[in-house]
Design a protein around this motif. Structure first.
Motif, short mmCIF file in Angstrom:
data_model
loop_
_atom_site.label_atom_id
_atom_site.label_comp_id
_atom_site.label_asym_id
_atom_site.label_seq_id
_atom_site.Cartn_x
_atom_site.Cartn_y
_atom_site.Cartn_z
N GLN A 358 36.67 53.99 33.88
CA GLN A 358 36.42 55.06 34.64
C GLN A 358 35.84 54.64 36.06
N GLU A 359 35.05 53.48 36.03
CA GLU A 359 34.48 53.11 37.35
C GLU A 359 35.77 52.52 38.21
N GLN A 360 36.85 51.84 37.91
CA GLN A 360 37.85 51.45 38.37
C GLN A 360 38.73 52.69 38.80
N LEU A 362 37.61 55.70 39.43
CA LEU A 362 36.74 56.35 40.62
C LEU A 362 37.14 55.38 41.69
N ILE A 487 32.96 48.73 43.61
CA ILE A 487 33.32 49.61 42.16
C ILE A 487 31.86 49.94 41.81
N GLU A 488 31.05 48.79 41.71
CA GLU A 488 29.84 49.30 41.17
C GLU A 488 28.99 50.13 41.97
N TRP A 491 30.36 53.67 41.79
CA TRP A 491 29.93 54.20 40.70
C TRP A 491 28.42 54.63 40.60
N LYS A 494 28.47 57.67 43.34
CA LYS A 494 29.26 58.79 43.13
C LYS A 494 29.65 59.17 41.51
N GLY A 495 29.56 58.20 40.66
CA GLY A 495 30.02 58.54 39.27
C GLY A 495 29.02 59.53 38.62
N ASN A 496 27.71 59.29 38.91
CA ASN A 496 26.56 59.96 38.14
C ASN A 496 26.71 61.68 38.52
#
Length: 499
Positions: A358-360, A362, A487-488, A491, A494-496
């Motif tokens: 999912q990180e990649q 995003l 990537i980290e 994430w 934006k990922g949260n």
């Protein structure tokens, strides 16, 4: 036998008249009986007055006839001059200035120029500012500024009288013809109906206009980013989740219809079309920060990159030193978002071809979305200036380069005039530094002064420092390490949010 008499015009003693046979002091007028024979004939005073009056009448009549003849001659001369002028004007309409050319056509350019002023360039113009913006691609005040600057630079665009004393074209007519060709991709013959200009005059105006724009505005509108420009770019990039990003890079092809036959092998692209390549770097506002045009269409983006001066300042050590943090790791030097064909250098951040986690996914979504800034810039350029959307019809490659640079400069001028930089893009009160990014215009030494870099060749010896900088720029390890950190970082930011 008939004898002709003629009265003498003056009365004198007869002995003065050598032809009189009497040698007396008589004061009678002499009468000429023959050519050399005079006699004195006694006349009364009434007869003498009658003779004098008749002479005066004849003198006045003779002067009157002479004056009438002069007036008639003057009137005749004026009629001849008028007829010759009318004939010359008629011949001028029917014949060209040089033998073998087409006949000149009276295009009524003065009446059309007056109508053009009434349509767009007076306070009570027929068309509104919205119509002017749509048809001229810029606001009226920007158009007037460009027209004023170019008229001061090149007298060709200034209205003046020709060799026959007639007023020439208005500056508005020439600029309208040029803008219509650039904006609509029109042929030179098509703008004749709008500006009343011959094809050769329209093409000359186009070439001179492009040369003037490139000369006057390249320094300001094709400049490298200043520290303040970089700060604005980096603020926007940090808000997007890509600290240190200064833009996106890509190439665009411009089809060349009239490519010379001898060059068609070099300029043929993969679509079997003859084209010329433009390499550009664009920011979030579609401002073009770097433009290099003139590569043959048969080359790809890697070949173009090998010849491009986009990283010359980096190699010479003259680029601004940008320091930023990603995932608590400090990096130096900015980077561009690029597609998969570009190499894994420290100056590029590429997408992931086949993301799994999912990180990649995003990261790939955001990278590919923000990389579209340069694609969006190409689309706006081609929509705004249709001449670079269609096939180029010029034969000279230098003219095509000038047209492309002119379109980019005008595009940047419009962006500067219309883009609202004060809307929501100011993220911190400090105008020069952000939380994660620091900019130094020139690398500083330990003594606080700018570092003086050595040239590549000095005293016939190759300086190894530039080669070292080139090797550092090509480091794939830093490229991979920074991609993982991005990537980290993305994430975490934006990922949260469920994006």
């Amino acid at each position: 036998m008939m004898i002709n008499f003629r009265a003498v015009s003056a009365v004198a003693p007869c002995h003065v008249n050598s032809g009189c046979p009497c040698k007396k002091q008589c004061y009678f007028p002499a009468i000429v009986i023959a050519k050399d024979f005079r006699i004195c004939t006694p006349f009364s005073m009434a007869d003498m007055n009658e003779v004098l009056e008749r002479q005066m009448r004849e003198f006045r009549e003779r002067r009157h006839r002479q004056a009438s003849g002069k007036r008639a001659q003057i009137e005749l001369d004026m009629q001849i001059v008028t007829a010759v002028a009318m004939l010359d004007e008629e011949n001028q309409r029917c014949r060209s200035s040089r033998e073998g050319r087409d006949s000149n056509v009276d295009r009524h350019r003065h009446s059309r120029g007056k109508n053009l002023l009434e349509d767009y360039f007076i306070p009570t113009s027929l068309y509104s500012d919205v119509d002017f913006r749509r048809r001229y691609r810029m606001q009226s005040h920007l158009f007037n500024k460009v027209m004023h600057d170019i008229c001061n630079y090149d007298e060709y665009f200034v209205q003046k009288r020709n060799a026959t004393g007639n007023l020439g074209l208005l500056p508005e007519q020439k600029f309208t013809a040029v803008i219509r060709m650039l904006a609509y991709g029109s042929y030179a013959d098509q703008v004749d109906e709008i500006a009343r200009m011959r094809k050769s005059t329209t093409l000359e105006s186009l070439v001179r206009f492009c040369d003037a724009v490139e000369t006057l505005y390249s320094r300001d509108y094709l400049r490298r980013p200043t520290p303040r420009d970089l700060q604005r770019l980096l603020q926007k990039a940090e808000a997007r989740g890509f600290p240190g990003m200064v833009g996106s890079i890509d190439c665009m092809h411009w089809q060349w219809k009239n490519c010379p036959i001898a060059w068609q092998g070099d300029y043929g692209n993969r679509k079997a079309q003859k084209s010329i390549i433009l390499e550009a770097v664009a920011g979030f506002d579609t401002w073009v920060w770097h433009a290099f045009f003139g590569f043959a269409g048969s080359q790809n983006d890697l070949n173009v990159l090998g010849q491009s001066p986009v990283f010359n300042e980096v190699l010479r050590g003259e680029a601004p030193n940008i320091t930023y943090q990603i995932n608590n790791i400090v990096y130096q030097n900015g980077y561009y978002l690029a597609d998969d064909i570009y190499p894994r250098w420290t100056t590029f951040v590429k997408s992931i071809p086949h993301p799994r986690s999912q990180e990649q996914k995003l990261f790939a979504t955001y990278q590919e979305g923000y990389r579209k800034d340069v694609e969006r810039c190409f689309g706006i350029l081609q929509a705004r200036w249709a001449i670079i959307r269609g096939a180029a019809r010029m034969f000279d490659e230098e003219v095509l380069r000038s047209i492309m640079m002119t379109c980019i400069i005008l595009h940047n001028m419009i962006v500067e005039d219309e883009y609202d930089y004060n809307s929501e893009d100011v993220y911190e009160p400090d105008p020069m530094n952000t939380a994660l990014t620091r900019i130094y215009e020139k690398p500083m030494g330990p003594n606080g002064e700018p570092v003086q870099h050595e040239p590549l060749v000095k005293n016939d010896r190759v300086m190894t420092r530039m080669i070292d900088r080139y090797m550092e720029m090509q480091s794939s390890y830093i490229h991979e390490r920074r991609q993982v950190d991005l990537i980290e970082h993305l994430w975490a930011g934006k990922g949260n949010d469920g994006e």
